[in-house]
Design a protein around this motif. Sequence first.
Motif, PDB file in Angstrom:
ATOM      1  N   ALA A  27     -19.963  27.589  25.976  1.00  0.00           N
ATOM      2  CA  ALA A  27     -18.504  27.682  25.891  1.00  0.00           C
ATOM      3  C   ALA A  27     -17.795  26.483  26.505  1.00  0.00           C
ATOM      4  O   ALA A  27     -16.786  26.021  25.969  1.00  0.00           O
ATOM      5  N   VAL A  28     -18.276  26.008  27.646  1.00  0.00           N
ATOM      6  CA  VAL A  28     -17.567  24.927  28.343  1.00  0.00           C
ATOM      7  C   VAL A  28     -18.445  23.703  28.585  1.00  0.00           C
ATOM      8  O   VAL A  28     -18.095  22.843  29.388  1.00  0.00           O
ATOM      9  N   GLY A  29     -19.558  23.593  27.891  1.00  0.00           N
ATOM     10  CA  GLY A  29     -20.472  22.475  28.071  1.00  0.00           C
ATOM     11  C   GLY A  29     -19.840  21.124  27.814  1.00  0.00           C
ATOM     12  O   GLY A  29     -20.182  20.133  28.450  1.00  0.00           O
ATOM     13  N   ARG A  30     -18.884  21.066  26.900  1.00  0.00           N
ATOM     14  CA  ARG A  30     -18.250  19.779  26.606  1.00  0.00           C
ATOM     15  C   ARG A  30     -17.387  19.277  27.752  1.00  0.00           C
ATOM     16  O   ARG A  30     -17.016  18.115  27.790  1.00  0.00           O
ATOM     17  N   PHE A  31     -17.064  20.150  28.698  1.00  0.00           N
ATOM     18  CA  PHE A  31     -16.284  19.762  29.873  1.00  0.00           C
ATOM     19  C   PHE A  31     -17.182  19.483  31.084  1.00  0.00           C
ATOM     20  O   PHE A  31     -16.690  19.270  32.181  1.00  0.00           O
ATOM     21  N   GLU A  32     -18.488  19.508  30.893  1.00  0.00           N
ATOM     22  CA  GLU A  32     -19.440  19.429  31.999  1.00  0.00           C
ATOM     23  C   GLU A  32     -19.194  18.226  32.904  1.00  0.00           C
ATOM     24  O   GLU A  32     -19.301  18.329  34.126  1.00  0.00           O
ATOM     25  N   CYS A  57     -14.685  40.699  33.282  1.00  0.00           N
ATOM     26  CA  CYS A  57     -15.314  39.420  33.540  1.00  0.00           C
ATOM     27  C   CYS A  57     -14.235  38.461  34.029  1.00  0.00           C
ATOM     28  O   CYS A  57     -13.229  38.259  33.354  1.00  0.00           O
ATOM     29  N   MET A  58     -14.438  37.894  35.213  1.00  0.00           N
ATOM     30  CA  MET A  58     -13.526  36.898  35.754  1.00  0.00           C
ATOM     31  C   MET A  58     -14.315  35.601  35.879  1.00  0.00           C
ATOM     32  O   MET A  58     -15.428  35.608  36.410  1.00  0.00           O
ATOM     33  N   VAL A  59     -13.758  34.515  35.352  1.00  0.00           N
ATOM     34  CA  VAL A  59     -14.433  33.222  35.391  1.00  0.00           C
ATOM     35  C   VAL A  59     -13.513  32.222  36.071  1.00  0.00           C
ATOM     36  O   VAL A  59     -12.327  32.135  35.745  1.00  0.00           O
ATOM     37  N   GLU A  60     -14.065  31.474  37.017  1.00  0.00           N
ATOM     38  CA  GLU A  60     -13.316  30.445  37.714  1.00  0.00           C
ATOM     39  C   GLU A  60     -14.038  29.119  37.524  1.00  0.00           C
ATOM     40  O   GLU A  60     -15.226  29.000  37.820  1.00  0.00           O
ATOM     41  N   ALA A  61     -13.325  28.124  37.005  1.00  0.00           N
ATOM     42  CA  ALA A  61     -13.873  26.779  36.830  1.00  0.00           C
ATOM     43  C   ALA A  61     -13.221  25.854  37.840  1.00  0.00           C
ATOM     44  O   ALA A  61     -12.028  25.975  38.122  1.00  0.00           O
ATOM     45  N   ARG A  62     -14.007  24.940  38.371  1.00  0.00           N
ATOM     46  CA  ARG A  62     -13.497  23.993  39.367  1.00  0.00           C
ATOM     47  C   ARG A  62     -13.594  22.571  38.817  1.00  0.00           C
ATOM     48  O   ARG A  62     -14.635  21.932  38.926  1.00  0.00           O
ATOM     49  N   PRO A  63     -12.490  22.079  38.216  1.00  0.00           N
ATOM     50  CA  PRO A  63     -12.485  20.701  37.723  1.00  0.00           C
ATOM     51  C   PRO A  63     -12.379  19.709  38.883  1.00  0.00           C
ATOM     52  O   PRO A  63     -11.753  20.006  39.901  1.00  0.00           O
ATOM     53  N   MET A  82     -17.159  39.112  28.633  1.00  0.00           N
ATOM     54  CA  MET A  82     -17.568  37.744  28.929  1.00  0.00           C
ATOM     55  C   MET A  82     -17.108  36.779  27.837  1.00  0.00           C
ATOM     56  O   MET A  82     -16.574  35.713  28.130  1.00  0.00           O
ATOM     57  N   ASN A  83     -17.278  37.151  26.578  1.00  0.00           N
ATOM     58  CA  ASN A  83     -16.836  36.288  25.478  1.00  0.00           C
ATOM     59  C   ASN A  83     -15.329  36.078  25.507  1.00  0.00           C
ATOM     60  O   ASN A  83     -14.847  34.971  25.261  1.00  0.00           O
ATOM     61  N   GLY A  84     -14.579  37.127  25.804  1.00  0.00           N
ATOM     62  CA  GLY A  84     -13.128  36.997  25.896  1.00  0.00           C
ATOM     63  C   GLY A  84     -12.701  36.073  27.016  1.00  0.00           C
ATOM     64  O   GLY A  84     -11.826  35.213  26.844  1.00  0.00           O
ATOM     65  N   ALA A  85     -13.332  36.215  28.173  1.00  0.00           N
ATOM     66  CA  ALA A  85     -12.990  35.371  29.323  1.00  0.00           C
ATOM     67  C   ALA A  85     -13.381  33.921  29.069  1.00  0.00           C
ATOM     68  O   ALA A  85     -12.627  32.998  29.407  1.00  0.00           O
ATOM     69  N   LEU A  86     -14.548  33.692  28.454  1.00  0.00           N
ATOM     70  CA  LEU A  86     -14.971  32.315  28.193  1.00  0.00           C
ATOM     71  C   LEU A  86     -14.083  31.651  27.143  1.00  0.00           C
ATOM     72  O   LEU A  86     -13.829  30.444  27.223  1.00  0.00           O
ATOM     73  N   GLY A  87     -13.599  32.424  26.182  1.00  0.00           N
ATOM     74  CA  GLY A  87     -12.644  31.871  25.209  1.00  0.00           C
ATOM     75  C   GLY A  87     -11.351  31.456  25.893  1.00  0.00           C
ATOM     76  O   GLY A  87     -10.803  30.373  25.621  1.00  0.00           O
ATOM     77  N   LYS A  88     -10.864  32.298  26.778  1.00  0.00           N
ATOM     78  CA  LYS A  88      -9.643  31.970  27.530  1.00  0.00           C
ATOM     79  C   LYS A  88      -9.863  30.736  28.404  1.00  0.00           C
ATOM     80  O   LYS A  88      -8.991  29.869  28.504  1.00  0.00           O
ATOM     81  N   LEU A  89     -11.043  30.655  29.045  1.00  0.00           N
ATOM     82  CA  LEU A  89     -11.331  29.516  29.913  1.00  0.00           C
ATOM     83  C   LEU A  89     -11.393  28.225  29.107  1.00  0.00           C
ATOM     84  O   LEU A  89     -10.867  27.196  29.538  1.00  0.00           O
ATOM     85  N   SER A  90     -12.013  28.273  27.964  1.00  0.00           N
ATOM     86  CA  SER A  90     -12.101  27.078  27.123  1.00  0.00           C
ATOM     87  C   SER A  90     -10.715  26.567  26.745  1.00  0.00           C
ATOM     88  O   SER A  90     -10.439  25.366  26.815  1.00  0.00           O
ATOM     89  N   ARG A  91      -9.834  27.471  26.363  1.00  0.00           N
ATOM     90  CA  ARG A  91      -8.458  27.073  26.006  1.00  0.00           C
ATOM     91  C   ARG A  91      -7.712  26.541  27.226  1.00  0.00           C
ATOM     92  O   ARG A  91      -6.972  25.558  27.142  1.00  0.00           O
ATOM     93  N   ALA A  92      -7.909  27.162  28.393  1.00  0.00           N
ATOM     94  CA  ALA A  92      -7.242  26.698  29.615  1.00  0.00           C
ATOM     95  C   ALA A  92      -7.738  25.308  30.014  1.00  0.00           C
ATOM     96  O   ALA A  92      -6.956  24.456  30.450  1.00  0.00           O
ATOM     97  N   LEU A  93      -9.042  25.064  29.851  1.00  0.00           N
ATOM     98  CA  LEU A  93      -9.581  23.743  30.175  1.00  0.00           C
ATOM     99  C   LEU A  93      -9.096  22.692  29.186  1.00  0.00           C
ATOM    100  O   LEU A  93      -8.861  21.543  29.569  1.00  0.00           O
ATOM    101  N   ASP A  94      -8.961  23.068  27.919  1.00  0.00           N
ATOM    102  CA  ASP A  94      -8.378  22.148  26.935  1.00  0.00           C
ATOM    103  C   ASP A  94      -7.021  21.665  27.401  1.00  0.00           C
ATOM    104  O   ASP A  94      -6.710  20.481  27.350  1.00  0.00           O
TER     105      ASP A  94
END
Length: 115
Positions: A27-32, A57-63, A82-94
């Motif tokens: 889901a977020v590998g391109r932001f690695e 599912c709560m996901v926290e990313a640390r850029p 998990m799929n819903g949270a990872l979709g939201k995270l991907s859009r937020a990271l975009d």
Amino acid sequence: MQIQVNTPDGAGGADLIARVEQAVAEAVGRFEAHLTRVEVHLGDVNALKGGAQDKRCMVEARPTGKAPIAVSHQAETVPKAMNGALGKLSRALDTALAPRTDHKGNASLRDNEFR
């Protein structure tokens, strides 16, 4: 990028952790290159009662160089949450990392020289 998975009382075992880590990487590998850590918290909202949308599912990313980004999603099963949270995270990271990359993870046109 470090991926940390938290479940209540270690539920799910190594198989669940491996599946979650794979889903996060997809889901977020391109932001690695821009992330130091991603934390995934899985849980049951209303314990033994059951019911619709009781898995969370709560996901926290640390850029790097930015404030952490946290999203959550509730659904009737853990994979759906998990799929819903990872979709939201991907859009937020975009949105958060748009100045660093374009929305598809490629270099910005401003970085290319036109000849």
